[in-house]
Scaffold this active site. Sequence first.
Site, PDB file in Angstrom:
ATOM      1  N   THR A  51       0.828  -1.204   0.000  1.00 46.27           N
ATOM      2  CA  THR A  51       0.000   0.000   0.000  1.00 46.27           C
ATOM      3  C   THR A  51       0.864   1.257   0.000  1.00 46.27           C
ATOM      4  O   THR A  51       0.682   2.160  -0.826  1.00 46.27           O
ATOM      5  CB  THR A  51      -0.921   0.009   1.234  1.00 46.27           C
ATOM      6  OG1 THR A  51      -1.660  -1.211   1.267  1.00 46.27           O
ATOM      7  CG2 THR A  51      -1.871   1.188   1.204  1.00 46.27           C
ATOM      8  N   THR A  52       1.821   1.310   0.909  1.00 49.03           N
ATOM      9  CA  THR A  52       2.706   2.472   1.016  1.00 49.03           C
ATOM     10  C   THR A  52       3.523   2.672  -0.253  1.00 49.03           C
ATOM     11  O   THR A  52       3.817   3.806  -0.642  1.00 49.03           O
ATOM     12  CB  THR A  52       3.640   2.308   2.231  1.00 49.03           C
ATOM     13  OG1 THR A  52       2.845   2.142   3.404  1.00 49.03           O
ATOM     14  CG2 THR A  52       4.560   3.496   2.408  1.00 49.03           C
ATOM     15  N   TYR A 143      -1.503 -10.879   3.110  1.00 52.18           N
ATOM     16  CA  TYR A 143      -1.600  -9.477   3.510  1.00 52.18           C
ATOM     17  C   TYR A 143      -3.066  -9.181   3.807  1.00 52.18           C
ATOM     18  O   TYR A 143      -3.882  -9.027   2.909  1.00 52.18           O
ATOM     19  CB  TYR A 143      -1.049  -8.612   2.377  1.00 52.18           C
ATOM     20  CG  TYR A 143      -1.067  -7.110   2.597  1.00 52.18           C
ATOM     21  CD1 TYR A 143      -1.416  -6.533   3.820  1.00 52.18           C
ATOM     22  CD2 TYR A 143      -0.693  -6.255   1.562  1.00 52.18           C
ATOM     23  CE1 TYR A 143      -1.417  -5.169   3.996  1.00 52.18           C
ATOM     24  CE2 TYR A 143      -0.687  -4.882   1.725  1.00 52.18           C
ATOM     25  CZ  TYR A 143      -1.054  -4.343   2.941  1.00 52.18           C
ATOM     26  OH  TYR A 143      -1.054  -2.981   3.108  1.00 52.18           O
ATOM     27  N   LYS A 173       0.689 -10.489   7.288  1.00 53.26           N
ATOM     28  CA  LYS A 173       0.735  -9.089   7.702  1.00 53.26           C
ATOM     29  C   LYS A 173      -0.689  -8.723   8.086  1.00 53.26           C
ATOM     30  O   LYS A 173      -1.591  -8.714   7.246  1.00 53.26           O
ATOM     31  CB  LYS A 173       1.227  -8.199   6.557  1.00 53.26           C
ATOM     32  CG  LYS A 173       1.218  -6.723   6.897  1.00 53.26           C
ATOM     33  CD  LYS A 173       1.617  -5.853   5.712  1.00 53.26           C
ATOM     34  CE  LYS A 173       1.701  -4.402   6.182  1.00 53.26           C
ATOM     35  NZ  LYS A 173       0.984  -3.472   5.346  1.00 53.26           N
ATOM     36  N   GLY A 199       0.307  -4.834  11.682  1.00 50.23           N
ATOM     37  CA  GLY A 199       0.401  -3.803  10.665  1.00 50.23           C
ATOM     38  C   GLY A 199      -0.252  -2.483  11.006  1.00 50.23           C
ATOM     39  O   GLY A 199      -0.488  -1.668  10.119  1.00 50.23           O
ATOM     40  N   ASP A 201       0.722   0.575  13.063  1.00 47.44           N
ATOM     41  CA  ASP A 201       1.918   1.084  13.742  1.00 47.44           C
ATOM     42  C   ASP A 201       1.612   1.726  15.091  1.00 47.44           C
ATOM     43  O   ASP A 201       2.336   1.513  16.070  1.00 47.44           O
ATOM     44  CB  ASP A 201       2.624   2.117  12.855  1.00 47.44           C
ATOM     45  CG  ASP A 201       2.980   1.567  11.480  1.00 47.44           C
ATOM     46  OD1 ASP A 201       2.480   0.489  11.121  1.00 47.44           O
ATOM     47  OD2 ASP A 201       3.742   2.223  10.757  1.00 47.44           O
ATOM     48  N   SER A 218       4.518   1.654   7.552  1.00 51.09           N
ATOM     49  CA  SER A 218       5.116   2.782   6.833  1.00 51.09           C
ATOM     50  C   SER A 218       5.959   3.668   7.737  1.00 51.09           C
ATOM     51  O   SER A 218       6.961   4.229   7.306  1.00 51.09           O
ATOM     52  CB  SER A 218       4.017   3.614   6.177  1.00 51.09           C
ATOM     53  OG  SER A 218       3.174   4.206   7.156  1.00 51.09           O
TER      54      SER A 218
END
Length: 320
Positions: A51-52, A143, A173, A199, A201, A218
């Site tokens: 995604t990031t 994911y 993830k 996932g 943060d 990210s």
Amino acid sequence: MASPKKKLQGLVAATITPMTENGEINFSVIGQYVDYLVKEQGVKNIFVNGTTGEGLSLSISERRRVAEEWVTQGRNKLDQVVIHVGALSLKESQELAQHAAEIGADGIAVIAPFFLKPWNKDVLINFLQEVAATAPALPFYYYHIPALTGVKIRAEELLDGIQDKIPTFQGLKFSDTDLLDFGQCVDQNHQRQFALLFGVDEQLLSGLVMGATGAVGSTYNYLGKKTNQMLEAFERKDFSLALNYQFCIQRFINFVVKLGFGVSQTKAIMTIVSGIPMGPPRLPLQRATREFTDHAEAKLKSLNFLSFAGLKDGHLEACG
């Protein structure tokens, strides 16, 4: 059965895809980016084209080239390079998986297809199985990000018996805030030694308490050092200090979320902190505003997340 040279654990940076001002991929800074992650942030695992990394906004040929560059630049510097190969097309996902194996990636990850969606666990596993089979020597990770995919199949349900269908499966993830689901992923799979990577943060400490073996995110691009300090405190069972680090990180994330925070803003923050130009995002995303960048930089300084001069100690917020 595929098995990584060592279990994927600790921090994994979800890498940004640097771009030039005209929207082309800026391959020239990826080597510098690798060195920055390793030397300045203490992060030696990466998750590419997720995604990031705007992976689903890149063409297949671009995704291949980005993967190649990260693997090449990371050789003998990074511990593990995991390539996200998920796509809406099974054939494209298989092509990317096979390519990841050919270039020497350390693992592949796949998101649930999210336009024509799998409607139950068995259908999703059939899709994942077809992708994993094209790279039988590579560890395979799922994911899980239901907020973006709209695929609400619980991760705990998916993991039940998954290695019978996908022998290369090594973990997931987990990008969701459902700690019941995540906790049961841990609780029901103690014997399997899966990599259960959290996932979200800003909630990582909660994930660690529930049994996360690592984290993909990210913010580890630019807050990896601070987050590693939290992990070290947690490992020492200094939970008060670990909580202090988590709150410190939350102060920044909470601040930028209120301003509007996503991939575009992540690129702007990484440019500020690392000094490496990440460039604009690709449409339909819009470049972060100057107002956002100025406010984020001031907050980074106040939390002592930047090297800077001229800010009086009285304006610093206590962190760690």
